[in-house]
Design a protein around this motif. Structure first.
Motif, mmCIF file in Angstrom:
data_model
loop_
_atom_site.group_PDB
_atom_site.id
_atom_site.type_symbol
_atom_site.label_atom_id
_atom_site.label_comp_id
_atom_site.label_asym_id
_atom_site.label_seq_id
_atom_site.Cartn_x
_atom_site.Cartn_y
_atom_site.Cartn_z
ATOM 1 N N GLU A 147 7.757 42.000 92.203
ATOM 2 C CA GLU A 147 8.083 43.695 92.335
ATOM 3 C C GLU A 147 8.345 44.070 90.831
ATOM 4 N N GLN A 148 9.103 43.334 90.096
ATOM 5 C CA GLN A 148 9.454 43.905 88.801
ATOM 6 C C GLN A 148 8.327 44.210 87.875
ATOM 7 N N GLU A 149 7.225 43.022 87.960
ATOM 8 C CA GLU A 149 6.183 42.902 87.391
ATOM 9 C C GLU A 149 5.173 44.208 87.669
ATOM 10 N N ALA A 150 4.995 44.441 89.182
ATOM 11 C CA ALA A 150 4.217 45.607 89.639
ATOM 12 C C ALA A 150 4.777 46.811 88.874
ATOM 13 N N GLU A 151 6.103 47.104 88.992
ATOM 14 C CA GLU A 151 6.577 48.346 88.604
ATOM 15 C C GLU A 151 6.285 48.500 87.003
ATOM 16 N N ILE A 152 6.355 47.247 86.092
ATOM 17 C CA ILE A 152 5.949 47.292 84.676
ATOM 18 C C ILE A 152 4.757 47.763 84.747
ATOM 19 N N ARG A 153 3.745 47.284 85.240
ATOM 20 C CA ARG A 153 2.405 47.598 85.324
ATOM 21 C C ARG A 153 2.072 49.014 86.004
ATOM 22 N N GLY A 154 2.893 49.557 86.480
ATOM 23 C CA GLY A 154 2.573 50.992 87.152
ATOM 24 C C GLY A 154 2.002 50.678 88.671
ATOM 25 N N THR A 211 1.205 50.557 92.600
ATOM 26 C CA THR A 211 1.661 51.190 93.687
ATOM 27 C C THR A 211 2.169 50.731 95.007
ATOM 28 N N PHE A 212 1.637 49.344 94.943
ATOM 29 C CA PHE A 212 1.822 48.370 96.215
ATOM 30 C C PHE A 212 1.836 46.874 95.976
ATOM 31 N N ILE A 213 2.153 46.184 96.769
ATOM 32 C CA ILE A 213 2.017 44.774 96.863
ATOM 33 C C ILE A 213 1.487 44.419 98.255
ATOM 34 N N ARG A 214 0.564 43.597 98.403
ATOM 35 C CA ARG A 214 -0.210 43.385 99.822
ATOM 36 C C ARG A 214 -0.266 41.728 99.953
ATOM 37 N N HIS A 221 1.758 33.487 93.471
ATOM 38 C CA HIS A 221 0.383 33.654 92.519
ATOM 39 C C HIS A 221 -0.115 35.117 93.288
ATOM 40 N N ALA A 222 0.005 36.239 92.320
ATOM 41 C CA ALA A 222 -0.853 37.451 92.827
ATOM 42 C C ALA A 222 -2.093 37.641 91.934
ATOM 43 N N GLU A 223 -2.881 38.500 92.637
ATOM 44 C CA GLU A 223 -4.120 38.959 91.587
ATOM 45 C C GLU A 223 -4.057 40.621 91.787
ATOM 46 N N VAL A 224 -4.487 41.020 90.695
ATOM 47 C CA VAL A 224 -4.444 42.557 90.503
ATOM 48 C C VAL A 224 -5.704 42.871 91.644
ATOM 49 N N TYR A 225 -5.458 43.641 92.606
ATOM 50 C CA TYR A 225 -6.238 44.213 93.838
ATOM 51 C C TYR A 225 -6.471 45.718 93.245
ATOM 52 N N GLU A 226 -7.821 45.938 93.251
ATOM 53 C CA GLU A 226 -8.314 47.161 92.618
ATOM 54 C C GLU A 226 -9.542 47.583 93.626
ATOM 55 N N SER A 227 -9.630 48.895 94.109
ATOM 56 C CA SER A 227 -10.733 49.075 94.668
ATOM 57 C C SER A 227 -11.208 50.655 94.562
ATOM 58 N N LEU A 228 -12.057 50.976 95.106
ATOM 59 C CA LEU A 228 -12.783 52.408 95.090
ATOM 60 C C LEU A 228 -11.934 53.731 95.970
ATOM 61 N N ALA A 248 -4.325 50.850 92.073
ATOM 62 C CA ALA A 248 -4.109 49.685 91.711
ATOM 63 C C ALA A 248 -2.869 48.973 92.277
ATOM 64 N N GLY A 249 -2.593 47.478 92.986
ATOM 65 C CA GLY A 249 -1.611 47.103 93.263
ATOM 66 C C GLY A 249 -1.662 45.532 92.951
ATOM 67 N N PHE A 250 -0.801 44.855 93.491
ATOM 68 C CA PHE A 250 -0.894 43.440 93.585
ATOM 69 C C PHE A 250 -1.172 42.664 94.860
ATOM 70 N N ASN A 251 -2.435 41.819 95.112
ATOM 71 C CA ASN A 251 -2.544 40.920 96.269
ATOM 72 C C ASN A 251 -1.786 39.491 96.012
ATOM 73 N N ILE A 252 -0.949 39.216 96.942
ATOM 74 C CA ILE A 252 -0.281 38.043 96.900
ATOM 75 C C ILE A 252 -1.442 36.998 97.447
ATOM 76 N N LEU A 253 -1.802 35.944 96.712
ATOM 77 C CA LEU A 253 -2.664 34.809 97.172
ATOM 78 C C LEU A 253 -2.199 33.780 97.810
ATOM 79 N N ALA A 254 -0.828 33.545 97.236
ATOM 80 C CA ALA A 254 0.092 32.301 97.628
ATOM 81 C C ALA A 254 1.424 32.546 97.074
ATOM 82 N N LEU A 255 2.466 32.389 98.128
ATOM 83 C CA LEU A 255 3.710 32.185 97.930
ATOM 84 C C LEU A 255 4.233 31.171 98.807
ATOM 85 N N ALA A 256 4.850 30.071 98.018
ATOM 86 C CA ALA A 256 4.909 28.687 98.483
ATOM 87 C C ALA A 256 6.347 28.261 97.978
ATOM 88 N N VAL A 257 7.036 27.687 98.838
ATOM 89 C CA VAL A 257 8.280 27.095 98.583
ATOM 90 C C VAL A 257 8.353 25.750 99.104
#
Length: 148
Positions: free
Chosen positions: A99-106, A108-111, A61-68, A72-81
């Motif tokens: 990562e593929q979804e992040a690239e599609i959306r343009g 620049t990072f996943i945190r 589960h990731a959420e868009v991470y945007e700041s001033l 924009a990037g993704f912030n992972i809220l949960a990774l569970a197996v």
């Protein structure tokens, strides 16, 4: 196999959260949150299912991470197996899908943040290309006696 999470996954998500993350958030509350977040384009919910019996084995589960101060990037809220399925490439596949979804959306990072005591998770993240760039503490204030 990677796929979007769906309403019929609630019982599995509940079990994964309880077993893998230690969160016993009720199935009803899980269903409510899943329904809400599935409609919000700022949330990305991706599952990994067993291709044979279609059981959900893990999710990210990731959420868009945007700041001033950054792009924009993704912030992972949960990774569970599920614990019994860890070490089989499921977490890696979920992160690759993210990562593929992040690239599609343009983006620049996943945190992500990971608690100090989750040493195994830290080793996994480093193995799949993530680096720890800072140490921090989390501060929280519960409002009106609510619990997490």
């Amino acid at each position: 196999m990677l796929r979007a999470l769906k309403a019929t996954d609630v019982a599995s998500i509940y079990e994964i959260n309880k077993e893998a993350l230690g969160y016993a958030f009720s199935p009803d509350e899980t269903a409510s949150q899943l329904a809400k977040m599935s409609q919000d384009p700022h949330h990305f919910l991706l599952g990994f299912e067993n291709p044979t019996n279609h059981d959900l084995l893990g999710y990210v589960h990731a959420e868009v991470y945007e700041s001033l101060y950054s792009h924009a990037g993704f912030n992972i809220l949960a990774l569970a197996v599920l614990p019994q399925m860890q070490g089989k490439g499921i977490g890696k596949a979920l992160l690759e899908g993210l990562e593929q979804e992040a690239e599609i959306r343009g983006y620049t990072f996943i945190r992500l943040n990971s608690a100090d005591h989750r040493i195994g998770a830290h080793t996994f993240y480093e193995k799949v290309g993530y680096t720890c760039d800072k140490t921090q503490k989390r501060f929280i204030k519960l409002i009106k006696g609510e619990s997490l």
